[in-house]
Design a protein around this motif. Structure first.
Motif, PDB file in Angstrom:
ATOM      1  N   THR A  32      -5.107   0.253   8.633  1.00 35.33           N
ATOM      2  CA  THR A  32      -4.366   1.016   7.637  1.00 35.33           C
ATOM      3  C   THR A  32      -4.295   0.283   6.302  1.00 35.33           C
ATOM      4  OG1 THR A  32      -2.998   1.947   9.410  1.00 35.33           O
ATOM      5  CG2 THR A  32      -2.185   2.198   7.176  1.00 35.33           C
ATOM      6  N   ALA A  33      -4.129  -1.038   6.339  1.00 37.91           N
ATOM      7  CA  ALA A  33      -4.044  -1.813   5.096  1.00 37.91           C
ATOM      8  C   ALA A  33      -5.327  -1.677   4.286  1.00 37.91           C
ATOM      9  CB  ALA A  33      -3.756  -3.277   5.411  1.00 37.91           C
ATOM     10  N   HIS A  34      -6.467  -1.748   4.969  1.00 40.16           N
ATOM     11  CA  HIS A  34      -7.753  -1.624   4.290  1.00 40.16           C
ATOM     12  C   HIS A  34      -7.897  -0.230   3.672  1.00 40.16           C
ATOM     13  CE1 HIS A  34     -12.319  -2.661   4.364  1.00 40.16           C
ATOM     14  NE2 HIS A  34     -12.044  -1.823   3.383  1.00 40.16           N
ATOM     15  N   ILE A  35      -7.535   0.793   4.434  1.00 39.59           N
ATOM     16  CA  ILE A  35      -7.643   2.164   3.942  1.00 39.59           C
ATOM     17  C   ILE A  35      -6.716   2.383   2.748  1.00 39.59           C
ATOM     18  CG2 ILE A  35      -7.271   4.589   4.527  1.00 39.59           C
ATOM     19  CD1 ILE A  35      -8.020   3.879   7.424  1.00 39.59           C
ATOM     20  N   ALA A  36      -5.489   1.873   2.833  1.00 41.07           N
ATOM     21  CA  ALA A  36      -4.543   2.029   1.733  1.00 41.07           C
ATOM     22  C   ALA A  36      -5.064   1.343   0.477  1.00 41.07           C
ATOM     23  CB  ALA A  36      -3.188   1.452   2.127  1.00 41.07           C
ATOM     24  N   SER A  37      -5.633   0.152   0.634  1.00 41.78           N
ATOM     25  CA  SER A  37      -6.187  -0.576  -0.505  1.00 41.78           C
ATOM     26  C   SER A  37      -7.337   0.189  -1.138  1.00 41.78           C
ATOM     27  CB  SER A  37      -6.649  -1.960  -0.054  1.00 41.78           C
ATOM     28  OG  SER A  37      -7.219  -2.680  -1.134  1.00 41.78           O
ATOM     29  N   THR A  38      -8.178   0.782  -0.312  1.00 41.06           N
ATOM     30  CA  THR A  38      -9.310   1.558  -0.822  1.00 41.06           C
ATOM     31  C   THR A  38      -8.821   2.781  -1.590  1.00 41.06           C
ATOM     32  OG1 THR A  38     -10.678   0.854   1.046  1.00 41.06           O
ATOM     33  CG2 THR A  38     -11.431   2.770  -0.197  1.00 41.06           C
ATOM     34  N   ILE A  39      -7.806   3.460  -1.052  1.00 45.19           N
ATOM     35  CA  ILE A  39      -7.241   4.630  -1.731  1.00 45.19           C
ATOM     36  C   ILE A  39      -6.688   4.236  -3.092  1.00 45.19           C
ATOM     37  CG2 ILE A  39      -5.348   6.304  -1.673  1.00 45.19           C
ATOM     38  CD1 ILE A  39      -5.744   6.462   1.368  1.00 45.19           C
ATOM     39  N   GLN A  40      -5.946   3.154  -3.137  1.00 52.11           N
ATOM     40  CA  GLN A  40      -5.332   2.730  -4.393  1.00 52.11           C
ATOM     41  C   GLN A  40      -6.384   2.302  -5.404  1.00 52.11           C
ATOM     42  OE1 GLN A  40      -2.440  -0.391  -3.981  1.00 52.11           O
ATOM     43  NE2 GLN A  40      -1.574  -0.039  -6.009  1.00 52.11           N
ATOM     44  N   ALA A  45      -7.452  11.957   1.639  1.00 49.05           N
ATOM     45  CA  ALA A  45      -7.711  12.330   3.031  1.00 49.05           C
ATOM     46  C   ALA A  45      -9.146  12.002   3.418  1.00 49.05           C
ATOM     47  CB  ALA A  45      -7.426  13.821   3.226  1.00 49.05           C
ATOM     48  N   GLN A  46     -10.090  12.214   2.503  1.00 52.79           N
ATOM     49  CA  GLN A  46     -11.486  11.884   2.779  1.00 52.79           C
ATOM     50  C   GLN A  46     -11.674  10.383   2.957  1.00 52.79           C
ATOM     51  OE1 GLN A  46     -13.522  13.633  -0.547  1.00 52.79           O
ATOM     52  NE2 GLN A  46     -13.257  15.744   0.186  1.00 52.79           N
ATOM     53  N   ILE A  47     -11.005   9.597   2.097  1.00 56.02           N
ATOM     54  CA  ILE A  47     -11.103   8.134   2.215  1.00 56.02           C
ATOM     55  C   ILE A  47     -10.508   7.680   3.545  1.00 56.02           C
ATOM     56  CG2 ILE A  47     -10.266   5.951   1.258  1.00 56.02           C
ATOM     57  CD1 ILE A  47     -10.339   7.323  -1.524  1.00 56.02           C
ATOM     58  N   ARG A  48      -9.378   8.277   3.931  1.00 50.28           N
ATOM     59  CA  ARG A  48      -8.749   7.903   5.206  1.00 50.28           C
ATOM     60  C   ARG A  48      -9.669   8.217   6.386  1.00 50.28           C
ATOM     61  NH1 ARG A  48      -5.943  10.926   8.806  1.00 50.28           N
ATOM     62  NH2 ARG A  48      -5.750  12.652   7.311  1.00 50.28           N
ATOM     63  N   THR A  94      -9.499   3.309  -5.528  1.00 44.84           N
ATOM     64  CA  THR A  94     -10.341   4.451  -5.910  1.00 44.84           C
ATOM     65  C   THR A  94      -9.592   5.444  -6.780  1.00 44.84           C
ATOM     66  OG1 THR A  94     -11.545   4.235  -3.811  1.00 44.84           O
ATOM     67  CG2 THR A  94     -11.818   6.304  -5.015  1.00 44.84           C
ATOM     68  N   LEU A  95      -8.337   5.668  -6.465  1.00 50.91           N
ATOM     69  CA  LEU A  95      -7.527   6.648  -7.179  1.00 50.91           C
ATOM     70  C   LEU A  95      -6.471   5.921  -8.007  1.00 50.91           C
ATOM     71  CD1 LEU A  95      -7.090   9.080  -4.158  1.00 50.91           C
ATOM     72  CD2 LEU A  95      -8.766   9.256  -6.012  1.00 50.91           C
ATOM     73  N   GLY A  96      -6.762   5.715  -9.257  1.00 49.30           N
ATOM     74  CA  GLY A  96      -5.915   4.880 -10.103  1.00 49.30           C
ATOM     75  C   GLY A  96      -4.498   5.373 -10.283  1.00 49.30           C
ATOM     76  N   GLU A  97      -4.263   6.678 -10.108  1.00 51.73           N
ATOM     77  CA  GLU A  97      -2.905   7.211 -10.303  1.00 51.73           C
ATOM     78  C   GLU A  97      -1.995   6.939  -9.115  1.00 51.73           C
ATOM     79  OE1 GLU A  97      -5.693  10.576 -11.873  1.00 51.73           O
ATOM     80  OE2 GLU A  97      -5.752   8.991 -10.361  1.00 51.73           O
ATOM     81  N   VAL A  98      -2.542   6.489  -8.007  1.00 55.36           N
ATOM     82  CA  VAL A  98      -1.776   6.321  -6.777  1.00 55.36           C
ATOM     83  C   VAL A  98      -1.254   4.888  -6.679  1.00 55.36           C
ATOM     84  CG1 VAL A  98      -1.885   6.378  -4.255  1.00 55.36           C
ATOM     85  CG2 VAL A  98      -3.119   8.094  -5.595  1.00 55.36           C
ATOM     86  N   ASN A  99       0.058   4.741  -6.484  1.00 49.89           N
ATOM     87  CA  ASN A  99       0.589   3.389  -6.323  1.00 49.89           C
ATOM     88  C   ASN A  99       0.532   2.976  -4.848  1.00 49.89           C
ATOM     89  OD1 ASN A  99       2.754   4.587  -4.986  1.00 49.89           O
ATOM     90  ND2 ASN A  99       4.265   4.119  -6.572  1.00 49.89           N
ATOM     91  N   ALA A 100       0.926   1.741  -4.576  1.00 48.26           N
ATOM     92  CA  ALA A 100       0.771   1.195  -3.226  1.00 48.26           C
ATOM     93  C   ALA A 100       1.586   1.972  -2.198  1.00 48.26           C
ATOM     94  CB  ALA A 100       1.178  -0.278  -3.213  1.00 48.26           C
ATOM     95  N   LEU A 101       2.799   2.367  -2.583  1.00 51.89           N
ATOM     96  CA  LEU A 101       3.672   3.066  -1.635  1.00 51.89           C
ATOM     97  C   LEU A 101       3.052   4.400  -1.210  1.00 51.89           C
ATOM     98  CD1 LEU A 101       6.414   2.984  -0.194  1.00 51.89           C
ATOM     99  CD2 LEU A 101       7.404   4.126  -2.187  1.00 51.89           C
ATOM    100  N   GLU A 102       2.537   5.142  -2.172  1.00 48.43           N
ATOM    101  CA  GLU A 102       1.918   6.426  -1.849  1.00 48.43           C
ATOM    102  C   GLU A 102       0.597   6.225  -1.114  1.00 48.43           C
ATOM    103  OE1 GLU A 102       1.347  10.717  -4.020  1.00 48.43           O
ATOM    104  OE2 GLU A 102       0.894   8.925  -5.202  1.00 48.43           O
ATOM    105  N   ALA A 103      -0.138   5.173  -1.495  1.00 51.48           N
ATOM    106  CA  ALA A 103      -1.423   4.910  -0.846  1.00 51.48           C
ATOM    107  C   ALA A 103      -1.243   4.663   0.647  1.00 51.48           C
ATOM    108  CB  ALA A 103      -2.109   3.703  -1.505  1.00 51.48           C
ATOM    109  N   TRP A 104      -0.190   3.952   1.017  1.00 55.87           N
ATOM    110  CA  TRP A 104       0.057   3.704   2.445  1.00 55.87           C
ATOM    111  C   TRP A 104       0.404   5.002   3.177  1.00 55.87           C
ATOM    112  CZ3 TRP A 104       0.148  -0.245   6.108  1.00 55.87           C
ATOM    113  CH2 TRP A 104      -0.390  -1.454   5.677  1.00 55.87           C
ATOM    114  N   ARG A 105       1.158   5.869   2.528  1.00 55.33           N
ATOM    115  CA  ARG A 105       1.474   7.148   3.164  1.00 55.33           C
ATOM    116  C   ARG A 105       0.199   7.963   3.371  1.00 55.33           C
ATOM    117  NH1 ARG A 105       2.540  12.123   1.336  1.00 55.33           N
ATOM    118  NH2 ARG A 105       2.794  11.500  -0.855  1.00 55.33           N
ATOM    119  N   ILE A 130      -6.213  14.698  -5.684  1.00 49.87           N
ATOM    120  CA  ILE A 130      -5.928  13.345  -5.191  1.00 49.87           C
ATOM    121  C   ILE A 130      -5.659  13.370  -3.694  1.00 49.87           C
ATOM    122  CG2 ILE A 130      -4.140  11.546  -5.217  1.00 49.87           C
ATOM    123  CD1 ILE A 130      -3.996  11.875  -8.242  1.00 49.87           C
ATOM    124  N   GLN A 131      -4.884  14.343  -3.247  1.00 49.22           N
ATOM    125  CA  GLN A 131      -4.583  14.450  -1.820  1.00 49.22           C
ATOM    126  C   GLN A 131      -5.850  14.674  -0.993  1.00 49.22           C
ATOM    127  OE1 GLN A 131      -1.693  17.609  -1.829  1.00 49.22           O
ATOM    128  NE2 GLN A 131       0.034  16.234  -2.252  1.00 49.22           N
TER     129      GLN A 131
END
Length: 274
Positions: free
Chosen positions: A30-38, A17-20, A40-51, A12-13
């Motif tokens: 950053t908001a767009h990237i975080a949304s894409t991460i979340q 990183a590839q999506i970022r 794409t990766l269903g296990e990741v919540n919003a807080l972790e996606a932003w990090r 997942i990490q």
């Protein structure tokens, strides 16, 4: 909390990183990237996606929030990487209002974007934590101008110093020592919300340390029991403050000590409260 293997966490990490990096090449915010991460990766919540979208480790997030406290003239609280991990992975674990605002400030996001909206109904840019004071909506994003001066640690040491002077004069304790300890407990209780939790925690702990050597003083005397009772109430305050600092293990430890002192001294109110 859902169980996840170490290999899946590493995967997942890497994918995050590839999506970022891909989003950065496309000049996505950053908001767009975080949304894409979340998404794409269903296990990741919003807080972790932003990090992940910021490319930060948990250690970097903790350091960023500590820097915000320092910039506000306060000592950093007890935020740790395990606490952040629980907020990211356990739906039942959520940061309190103060940490919510600090996470928003550090990430440049709103509570809604971080999945923390229930803690505040004010739009980001208006929600500003006041460290124990009522929250306000009168300030702009990142702005602390115009805020009424909050109570700091300036007046706290005087209470401890008075108790210290009394103990220097009578190291074995006395009725006066017990009365002053009770006055200190009352002062901390009445002014509980006027101090940042970490600062008040440190001060209460130091006062309890002053009283520790005289706990066994005056066996069978009223002031000996009173001193033990006040140590119990100081422990209760530490437990409550530890809870506000999201140190649940510490909170249980201090409150258990408070309950034990309540039972030992016959203070039913202290035992029940703890």
């Amino acid at each position: 909390m859902a169980t996840m293997t170490r290999s899946r966490r590493s995967q997942i990490q890497r994918e995050a990183a590839q999506i970022r990096m891909r989003g950065q090449r496309l000049q996505h915010d950053t908001a767009h990237i975080a949304s894409t991460i979340q998404n794409t990766l269903g296990e990741v919540n919003a807080l972790e996606a932003w990090r992940f979208a910021l490319g930060w480790s948990r250690a970097q997030t903790v350091a960023q929030i500590a820097g915000l406290y320092l910039a506000d003239g306060l000592r950093p609280p007890g935020l740790s990487e395990p606490m952040l991990c629980r907020w990211e992975h356990d739906a039942a674990e959520r940061p309190g209002p103060e940490y919510t605002v600090m996470l928003c400030r550090a990430y440049g996001a709103s509570p809604e974007q971080l999945g923390l909206a229930p803690h505040t109904n004010a739009p980001f840019g208006q929600a500003v934590i006041r460290y124990g004071q009522p929250e306000t909506t009168a300030y702009s994003k990142g702005s602390w101008e115009g805020m009424e001066p909050m109570t700091t640690a300036a007046g706290l040491p005087a209470v401890r110093e008075s108790l210290h002077l009394t103990l220097l004069a009578d190291p074995q304790g006395s009725v006066g020592t017990a009365e002053l300890a009770e006055a200190a407990v009352e002062h901390y209780a009445l002014n509980y919300s006027k101090h940042p939790p970490q600062i008040l925690f440190d001060e209460v702990r130091r006062v309890r340390q002053l009283l520790t050597p005289v706990l066994q003083a005056g066996p069978g005397t009223s002031y000996g029991v009173d001193l033990q009772r006040q140590v119990g109430w100081l422990s209760a305050l530490l437990g409550n403050l530890a809870f506000h600092l999201d140190d649940l293990t510490g909170a249980r430890t201090h409150l258990s000590a408070a309950a034990a002192w309540g039972e030992r001294t016959g203070d039913v109110r202290l035992a029940a409260w703890a």
